[in-house]
Motif scaffolding. Sequence first.
Motif, short mmCIF file in Angstrom:
data_model
loop_
_atom_site.label_atom_id
_atom_site.label_comp_id
_atom_site.label_asym_id
_atom_site.label_seq_id
_atom_site.Cartn_x
_atom_site.Cartn_y
_atom_site.Cartn_z
N ILE A 281 0.79 -0.88 -0.23
CA ILE A 281 -0.30 -0.38 0.26
C ILE A 281 0.42 1.24 0.11
O ILE A 281 1.94 0.68 0.62
CB ILE A 281 -0.81 -0.24 0.89
N LYS A 282 0.52 2.02 -0.91
CA LYS A 282 0.95 3.33 -1.36
C LYS A 282 0.74 3.93 -0.10
O LYS A 282 -1.13 4.98 -0.53
CB LYS A 282 1.34 3.76 -2.59
N THR A 283 1.06 4.67 1.31
CA THR A 283 0.38 5.16 2.00
C THR A 283 0.50 6.99 1.76
O THR A 283 1.53 7.45 0.30
CB THR A 283 1.33 5.83 3.55
N ASP A 284 -0.42 7.77 2.08
CA ASP A 284 -0.79 8.93 1.92
C ASP A 284 -0.54 10.01 2.96
O ASP A 284 -0.35 8.60 4.16
CB ASP A 284 -2.82 9.09 1.54
N ASN A 285 -0.17 10.56 3.03
CA ASN A 285 0.14 11.79 4.22
C ASN A 285 -0.54 11.40 5.35
O ASN A 285 0.05 11.49 6.69
CB ASN A 285 0.66 12.77 4.15
N SER A 286 -1.72 11.04 5.54
CA SER A 286 -3.14 10.61 6.48
C SER A 286 -2.47 9.56 7.23
O SER A 286 -3.28 9.43 8.29
CB SER A 286 -4.17 11.36 6.05
N SER A 287 -1.53 8.75 6.76
CA SER A 287 -1.71 7.44 7.37
C SER A 287 -0.70 7.45 8.97
O SER A 287 0.00 8.44 9.25
CB SER A 287 -0.86 6.44 6.39
N GLU A 288 -1.62 6.83 9.58
CA GLU A 288 -1.48 7.17 11.36
C GLU A 288 -1.23 5.67 10.94
O GLU A 288 -1.77 4.52 11.37
CB GLU A 288 -2.71 7.61 11.41
N THR A 289 0.36 5.29 12.16
CA THR A 289 -0.11 4.40 12.50
C THR A 289 0.48 3.88 14.17
O THR A 289 1.21 2.82 14.43
CB THR A 289 1.95 3.38 11.67
N SER A 290 -0.38 5.09 14.81
CA SER A 290 0.81 4.70 16.31
C SER A 290 -0.70 4.16 17.19
O SER A 290 -0.12 3.80 18.10
CB SER A 290 0.23 6.85 17.15
N GLU A 291 -1.29 3.31 16.16
CA GLU A 291 -2.50 2.67 17.20
C GLU A 291 -2.25 1.43 16.96
O GLU A 291 -2.07 0.30 17.80
CB GLU A 291 -3.89 3.11 16.29
N LEU A 292 -1.09 1.18 15.92
CA LEU A 292 -0.65 -0.34 15.74
C LEU A 292 1.16 -0.42 17.09
O LEU A 292 1.04 0.46 17.63
CB LEU A 292 0.21 -0.65 14.10
N MET A 293 1.15 -1.59 16.97
CA MET A 293 1.15 -1.96 18.44
C MET A 293 2.90 -2.88 17.71
O MET A 293 3.04 -3.01 16.38
CB MET A 293 0.88 -3.49 18.82
N ASP A 294 4.07 -2.74 18.88
CA ASP A 294 4.77 -3.46 18.61
C ASP A 294 5.07 -5.18 18.48
O ASP A 294 4.06 -5.53 19.22
CB ASP A 294 6.33 -3.25 19.00
N TYR A 295 6.41 -5.75 18.11
CA TYR A 295 5.72 -7.28 18.02
C TYR A 295 5.98 -7.40 19.37
O TYR A 295 4.79 -8.37 19.70
CB TYR A 295 7.23 -7.88 17.67
N ASN A 296 6.76 -7.15 20.77
CA ASN A 296 6.06 -7.32 21.93
C ASN A 296 4.88 -7.20 22.34
O ASN A 296 4.44 -7.78 22.96
CB ASN A 296 7.86 -6.40 22.51
N ALA A 297 4.64 -5.82 22.37
CA ALA A 297 3.59 -5.73 23.01
C ALA A 297 2.41 -6.85 22.11
O ALA A 297 0.95 -6.82 22.48
CB ALA A 297 2.31 -4.33 22.22
N TYR A 298 2.84 -7.09 20.58
CA TYR A 298 1.32 -8.03 20.22
C TYR A 298 1.44 -9.16 20.50
O TYR A 298 0.79 -9.70 20.94
CB TYR A 298 1.79 -7.64 18.32
N GLN A 299 2.87 -9.86 21.03
CA GLN A 299 3.07 -11.31 21.48
C GLN A 299 1.86 -11.44 22.75
O GLN A 299 0.87 -12.66 23.10
CB GLN A 299 4.21 -11.12 21.94
N LYS A 300 2.05 -10.20 23.41
CA LYS A 300 1.62 -9.85 24.60
C LYS A 300 0.15 -10.15 24.67
O LYS A 300 -0.89 -11.08 25.42
CB LYS A 300 1.25 -9.16 25.66
N PHE A 301 -0.24 -8.94 23.22
CA PHE A 301 -1.68 -9.10 22.94
C PHE A 301 -2.42 -10.36 22.76
O PHE A 301 -3.35 -10.64 22.72
CB PHE A 301 -1.96 -8.16 21.84
N CYS A 302 -1.34 -11.28 22.00
CA CYS A 302 -1.90 -12.50 21.71
C CYS A 302 -2.61 -13.64 22.76
O CYS A 302 -3.61 -14.71 22.59
CB CYS A 302 -1.26 -13.25 20.27
#
Lengths: 361, 128
Positions: free
Chosen positions: B102-123
């Motif tokens: 995906i070619k991201t547009d300027n508004s693209s926001e990734t702050s809602e996304l988790m890093d791997y560590n946080a994601y593993q805890k989430f799983c």
Amino acid sequence: MLHTPLHDWHAAHGGRMVDFAGWHMPVQYTSITEEHGAVRNDVGVFDISHMGRLRFDGEDACRFLDRLLTNHVEAVKPGRIRYSLVCNQDGGILDDVLIYRLADEYLLVVNASNREKLLAWIKDHETGFDVTRRDTTADTCMIAVQGPRAVEILAPLVSVDLTAMKYYNSVESGIEGEAALISRTGYTGEDGFEIIVDASQGSPLWQKLVDAGARPCGLGCRDTLRLEAAMPLYGHELDESIDPLTAGLAFGVKLDAADFIGRDALLAVRDNPTGRERVGLMLAGKRIAREGAELVSKSGEPVGTVTSGTFSPTLGKSIAMAYIHTSHARPGTEIEVDIRGKREPATLVPLPFYKRESPPS
Amino acid sequence: MDPNTLKFATSHEWVHLDDGTATVGISDFAVRELTDLVYIELPEVGRTVSIGDSFGEVESVKAVSDLYAPVAGEIVEVNEALRNDLSPLSDDAFGAGWIAKIKTDNSSETSELMDYNAYQKFCESEKG
């Protein structure tokens, strides 16, 4: 949540546990496809202790069961088993069951999801019959051994000659000194046996079968296997809005024998069919036509509804069972299935989707 | 790809951002949970998506799951190889199993996304 005697084994051996009809059961251990393949090509074991096991005896047991069941119980010889339906007065299916005639009593094996409903139905209808009923579900363990190597795996554990045993027969035998009821039955389309033992003997028997090479299988592949074999599942192909004749289960209905509950309604359906049939579909693409998907004719009219669908591991095809208007029910008919808003082409095919090569006599 | 360089959505998509282009896939955890994959519907190249839009689906014997866009932008490439062979999703979820770019547009926001560590805890918490 209810637990079978094998629950802790499943949990300790990677079983992915889900709620099934109030029971905490394994849907799979590794993968549905792998477990499915083990049953088709080798041998698998299933914990089916969640199935209801009701025993009947007393002077009127046979007469009562002939009132309750659509098949003709009086004609069943000791050691034989019949598939039957339980219907309401309107001919709607309350459950599909196996009735075993044993040496001196009867055993009714019912769906887990319907056990409570059936117990209430039986209580409402047993007045005036000299019949004693025992629900042995919690006191026993039921294990299915299914696959082409079922005889080979089970034979060393039992005293009877399994090769001489016919399909839909049962024998009260022993497994290493403990009482066991063994039947040549199953819900997979393969050769196999279902064994009922005391709850305390469940784990040792299961472990022996696994040690002998049988692969533990979950409810996930039980569903894909029965679907390939075109066996109906209550809650999908069968419910109170469907009668056994529309469901294609006339072989389990003896209209000219006993006066069972729902007989008059089924005689009326025989004379005036509902205009719907249970059929098989094979899809051109790989998407799965799941329960509720609508069938659309070439000319665009709605003609039926999918009741179960899966991706057949044996055929490598997306398959489904459905009810369709009789006018569109001929094998070879091309139709479309609406899968989440997209029309997918499908062809009606004869049932079952899969039949093993050499069924036991 | 090293999962430590990826960002993850709660709907189990992963994102690798490289100079305005986001490579997107689904995590090994999600693939294991689904098991027995049978079909993937890839997004159309050229389509513009917003965060959270359903842009495809992945189907297993058990269930069908939507794929949700973890970033906004235009789909510029899809992994055509997956149409005929889903094994990269399970064998190499963070590499050969990528799904779309995906070619991201300027508004693209990734702050809602988790890093791997946080994601593993989430799983872990998802497994219950």
